[in-house]
Design a protein around this motif. Structure first.
Motif, mmCIF file in Angstrom:
data_model
loop_
_atom_site.group_PDB
_atom_site.id
_atom_site.type_symbol
_atom_site.label_atom_id
_atom_site.label_comp_id
_atom_site.label_asym_id
_atom_site.label_seq_id
_atom_site.Cartn_x
_atom_site.Cartn_y
_atom_site.Cartn_z
ATOM 1 N N LEU A 71 0.848 -1.188 0.000
ATOM 2 C CA LEU A 71 0.000 0.000 0.000
ATOM 3 C C LEU A 71 0.880 1.233 0.000
ATOM 4 N N ASP A 72 0.623 2.123 -0.925
ATOM 5 C CA ASP A 72 1.419 3.343 -1.040
ATOM 6 C C ASP A 72 0.504 4.442 -1.574
ATOM 7 N N GLY B 245 15.215 -5.059 7.272
ATOM 8 C CA GLY B 245 15.916 -6.319 7.437
ATOM 9 C C GLY B 245 15.408 -7.191 8.558
ATOM 10 N N SER B 246 14.383 -6.745 9.282
ATOM 11 C CA SER B 246 13.891 -7.512 10.426
ATOM 12 C C SER B 246 12.727 -8.429 10.072
ATOM 13 N N GLY B 247 12.160 -8.225 8.893
ATOM 14 C CA GLY B 247 10.960 -8.968 8.516
ATOM 15 C C GLY B 247 9.680 -8.345 9.045
ATOM 16 N N ARG B 248 9.797 -7.294 9.856
ATOM 17 C CA ARG B 248 8.612 -6.616 10.376
ATOM 18 C C ARG B 248 8.107 -5.599 9.356
ATOM 19 N N ARG B 249 6.817 -5.316 9.417
ATOM 20 C CA ARG B 249 6.194 -4.338 8.542
ATOM 21 C C ARG B 249 5.279 -3.447 9.381
ATOM 22 N N ARG B 250 4.976 -2.273 8.848
ATOM 23 C CA ARG B 250 4.110 -1.357 9.579
ATOM 24 C C ARG B 250 3.158 -0.655 8.616
ATOM 25 N N LEU B 251 1.990 -0.298 9.136
ATOM 26 C CA LEU B 251 0.985 0.442 8.385
ATOM 27 C C LEU B 251 0.724 1.747 9.131
ATOM 28 N N PHE B 252 0.973 2.853 8.464
ATOM 29 C CA PHE B 252 0.769 4.117 9.159
ATOM 30 C C PHE B 252 0.077 5.126 8.271
ATOM 31 N N LEU B 253 -0.564 6.086 8.961
ATOM 32 C CA LEU B 253 -1.288 7.178 8.338
ATOM 33 C C LEU B 253 -0.635 8.486 8.748
ATOM 34 N N SER B 254 -0.516 9.401 7.797
ATOM 35 C CA SER B 254 0.010 10.745 8.067
ATOM 36 C C SER B 254 -0.933 11.767 7.413
ATOM 37 N N ILE B 255 -1.240 12.831 8.163
ATOM 38 C CA ILE B 255 -2.113 13.892 7.652
ATOM 39 C C ILE B 255 -1.471 15.231 7.973
ATOM 40 N N GLU B 256 -1.501 16.145 7.016
ATOM 41 C CA GLU B 256 -1.033 17.516 7.264
ATOM 42 C C GLU B 256 -1.781 18.491 6.375
ATOM 43 N N ALA B 257 -1.787 19.735 6.795
ATOM 44 C CA ALA B 257 -2.445 20.773 6.016
ATOM 45 C C ALA B 257 -1.593 21.124 4.799
ATOM 46 N N LEU B 258 -2.259 21.434 3.699
ATOM 47 C CA LEU B 258 -1.568 21.875 2.486
ATOM 48 C C LEU B 258 -1.837 23.362 2.257
ATOM 49 N N THR C 221 -8.697 23.073 5.191
ATOM 50 C CA THR C 221 -9.699 22.580 4.243
ATOM 51 C C THR C 221 -9.099 21.663 3.182
ATOM 52 N N GLU C 222 -7.817 21.797 2.908
ATOM 53 C CA GLU C 222 -7.146 20.938 1.932
ATOM 54 C C GLU C 222 -6.005 20.220 2.642
ATOM 55 N N LEU C 223 -5.999 18.899 2.532
ATOM 56 C CA LEU C 223 -5.101 18.093 3.345
ATOM 57 C C LEU C 223 -4.293 17.134 2.479
ATOM 58 N N GLY C 224 -3.083 16.884 2.913
ATOM 59 C CA GLY C 224 -2.258 15.842 2.327
ATOM 60 C C GLY C 224 -2.325 14.600 3.192
ATOM 61 N N VAL C 225 -2.706 13.481 2.585
ATOM 62 C CA VAL C 225 -2.869 12.221 3.315
ATOM 63 C C VAL C 225 -1.921 11.193 2.715
ATOM 64 N N ARG C 226 -1.178 10.525 3.580
ATOM 65 C CA ARG C 226 -0.325 9.414 3.157
ATOM 66 C C ARG C 226 -0.693 8.175 3.976
ATOM 67 N N ILE C 227 -0.832 7.052 3.297
ATOM 68 C CA ILE C 227 -1.075 5.769 3.949
ATOM 69 C C ILE C 227 -0.121 4.765 3.315
ATOM 70 N N HIS C 228 0.767 4.216 4.125
ATOM 71 C CA HIS C 228 1.801 3.331 3.590
ATOM 72 C C HIS C 228 1.896 2.043 4.399
ATOM 73 N N ILE C 229 2.176 0.955 3.703
ATOM 74 C CA ILE C 229 2.673 -0.262 4.331
ATOM 75 C C ILE C 229 4.160 -0.345 3.994
ATOM 76 N N LEU C 230 4.990 -0.405 5.020
ATOM 77 C CA LEU C 230 6.438 -0.343 4.831
ATOM 78 C C LEU C 230 7.123 -1.557 5.435
ATOM 79 N N ASP C 231 8.206 -1.991 4.775
ATOM 80 C CA ASP C 231 9.075 -3.016 5.347
ATOM 81 C C ASP C 231 10.489 -2.469 5.526
#
Length: 215
Positions: free
Chosen positions: A61-62, A202-215, A108-118
């Motif tokens: 997810l990117d 390199g650990s085999g772990r993954r994470r899913l995170f959300l980031s929001i900021e004003a544009l 009123t206008e936002l930048g949204v990022r949603i990533h699954i990272l390894d």
């Protein structure tokens, strides 16, 4: 979400630079002068947490999106994920956090990022050149941060080696909603929240995170 344990006070102000709160309304504490990190510790929703962990382990997810606060529909961008009641619950939560950020910050206008990272996205301790950024980790290790008293701010830069001797590195929890005040917030220059991504490369772990900021 599971409610936080009852406390003697409605929120716990740990020191002048960061606070943990127990309701979304109390995230307005981010407006306090000198405070650069405010965390709504809302607890885990167990079924949703298990579903998100499974998704994080098996999917990619990117998402980088520009959305309007009154209609933050991210459904099409997330359409490749398994559908069903738990997907709908997560999508509703993401949209809720977009609207919450908008209500708190007047954006009123936002930048949204949603990533699954390894891999480590921002492995060095740093500050953001933004006003306020919202972070929420839904699966895997969450963002790490330092108390102001433990930071050598003159060392911020390429190495990220900014911790004083004996400093404790703190980590957010899954489902925490964190507002991090950056260097561009009026009057906050030199006081941006110091944080980094957790080490997972390199650990085999993954994470899913959300980031929001004003544009």
């Amino acid at each position: 979400m599971r409610p936080a344990p009852a406390l003697a006070e409605p929120h716990a102000l740990v020191d002048a630079s960061h606070a943990f709160v127990w309701t979304p309304e109390e995230l307005a504490d981010i407006y306090r002068d000198g405070l650069n990190l405010c965390v709504w510790r809302r607890g885990l929703d167990a079924p949703l947490s298990h579903w998100l962990s499974d998704v994080t382990a098996t999917r990619e997810l990117d998402v980088i999106a520009r959305v309007r606060s009154e209609a933050p529909d991210l459904r099409l961008r997330l359409g490749g994920l398994p559908q069903g009641p738990l997907f709908e619950a997560w999508l509703a939560d993401v949209h809720f956090l977009v609207r919450l950020y908008s209500d708190l910050l007047g954006a009123t206008e936002l930048g949204v990022r949603i990533h699954i990272l390894d891999r480590d996205m921002c492995p060095r301790f740093h500050v953001d050149r933004v006003g306020v950024r919202l972070l929420c980790t839904y699966a895997g290790p969450a963002t790490e941060w330092l108390e102001n008293a433990h930071v050598v701010r003159s060392a911020l830069g390429a190495t990220g080696d900014v911790t004083r001797p004996g400093a404790s590195v703190h980590a957010l929890e899954r489902f925490d909603v964190a507002l991090l005040k950056g260097e561009s917030w009026p009057g906050n220059q030199g006081n941006g929240a110091v944080h980094r991504s957790p080490a997972i490369s390199g650990s085999g772990r993954r994470r899913l995170f959300l980031s929001i900021e004003a544009l």
